[in-house]
Design a protein around this motif. Sequence first.
Motif, PDB file in Angstrom:
ATOM      1  N   PRO A  85     -25.041  43.302  14.862  1.00  0.00           N
ATOM      2  CA  PRO A  85     -25.611  44.471  15.553  1.00  0.00           C
ATOM      3  C   PRO A  85     -25.374  44.447  17.059  1.00  0.00           C
ATOM      4  CG  PRO A  85     -27.358  42.980  14.874  1.00  0.00           C
ATOM      5  CD  PRO A  85     -26.075  42.420  14.339  1.00  0.00           C
ATOM      6  N   ALA A  86     -24.128  44.533  17.438  1.00  0.00           N
ATOM      7  CA  ALA A  86     -23.731  44.639  18.844  1.00  0.00           C
ATOM      8  C   ALA A  86     -22.587  45.646  18.895  1.00  0.00           C
ATOM      9  CB  ALA A  86     -23.288  43.290  19.374  1.00  0.00           C
ATOM     10  N   TRP A  87     -22.501  46.389  19.982  1.00  0.00           N
ATOM     11  CA  TRP A  87     -21.511  47.469  20.046  1.00  0.00           C
ATOM     12  C   TRP A  87     -20.093  46.969  19.830  1.00  0.00           C
ATOM     13  CZ3 TRP A  87     -23.009  51.973  18.965  1.00  0.00           C
ATOM     14  CH2 TRP A  87     -24.273  52.408  19.335  1.00  0.00           C
ATOM     15  N   ARG A  88     -19.747  45.854  20.420  1.00  0.00           N
ATOM     16  CA  ARG A  88     -18.384  45.329  20.277  1.00  0.00           C
ATOM     17  C   ARG A  88     -18.078  44.985  18.818  1.00  0.00           C
ATOM     18  NH1 ARG A  88     -15.810  40.618  24.025  1.00  0.00           N
ATOM     19  NH2 ARG A  88     -13.651  41.158  23.588  1.00  0.00           N
ATOM     20  N   SER A  89     -19.018  44.343  18.162  1.00  0.00           N
ATOM     21  CA  SER A  89     -18.855  43.980  16.761  1.00  0.00           C
ATOM     22  C   SER A  89     -18.796  45.219  15.872  1.00  0.00           C
ATOM     23  CB  SER A  89     -19.997  43.058  16.324  1.00  0.00           C
ATOM     24  OG  SER A  89     -19.828  42.655  14.994  1.00  0.00           O
ATOM     25  N   LEU A  90     -19.670  46.191  16.176  1.00  0.00           N
ATOM     26  CA  LEU A  90     -19.653  47.450  15.410  1.00  0.00           C
ATOM     27  C   LEU A  90     -18.316  48.166  15.541  1.00  0.00           C
ATOM     28  CD1 LEU A  90     -23.140  49.031  16.083  1.00  0.00           C
ATOM     29  CD2 LEU A  90     -22.168  48.482  13.866  1.00  0.00           C
TER      30      LEU A  90
END
Length: 175
Positions: A85-90
């Motif tokens: 749940p992090a923007w980069r991972s998403l």
Amino acid sequence: MKIALALTVAAGLMAALLSPHLGMAPVLGALVCAACFLRRRDVLLVGLGAMVLRELVIGVSVFTAVRLLAVGSVIGLLWLVRVKPAWRSLLTGVVLAAPTYHLILVVGDWATQFCTKEPRTAQGLLTTLMSGLPYIQQSFLTDVVFTAAFFGLYTLGGSVISAWRPALLPSRTGS
């Protein structure tokens, strides 16, 4: 389990009702979001359940098997990259999942000749892939939007629940 079921029904119905305009973006968005927060079996339920629900509403066809194969492939891919749940991972999840899903659809369309009637040759496959590029590009944008929307709603809902009833939040044990 209740959250996975709600996500499954919401994504499946949205995909069915918005299908001509937004394609599978609600299912892929819900799937990427589920991969961040839910157990593996729940991710499987969200992806395959939403797809089956969509197909039951729209109508089951020979292409349903191609869509299920594509969603199954995306689920496996999301498990491999372990979306967090992090923007980069998403964004990494969407950047990998959306083209994978849509490329499988294009190749499946060529193989089944469901929409495209290109010959089953290398040239026919290349023609089908090239004609599918605008669809893949447009779909990618809606996939990003729905992933962000589901992530935002899930996070907001989690914040509200954790403030009032923390015992209702799912645990990630048993992944």
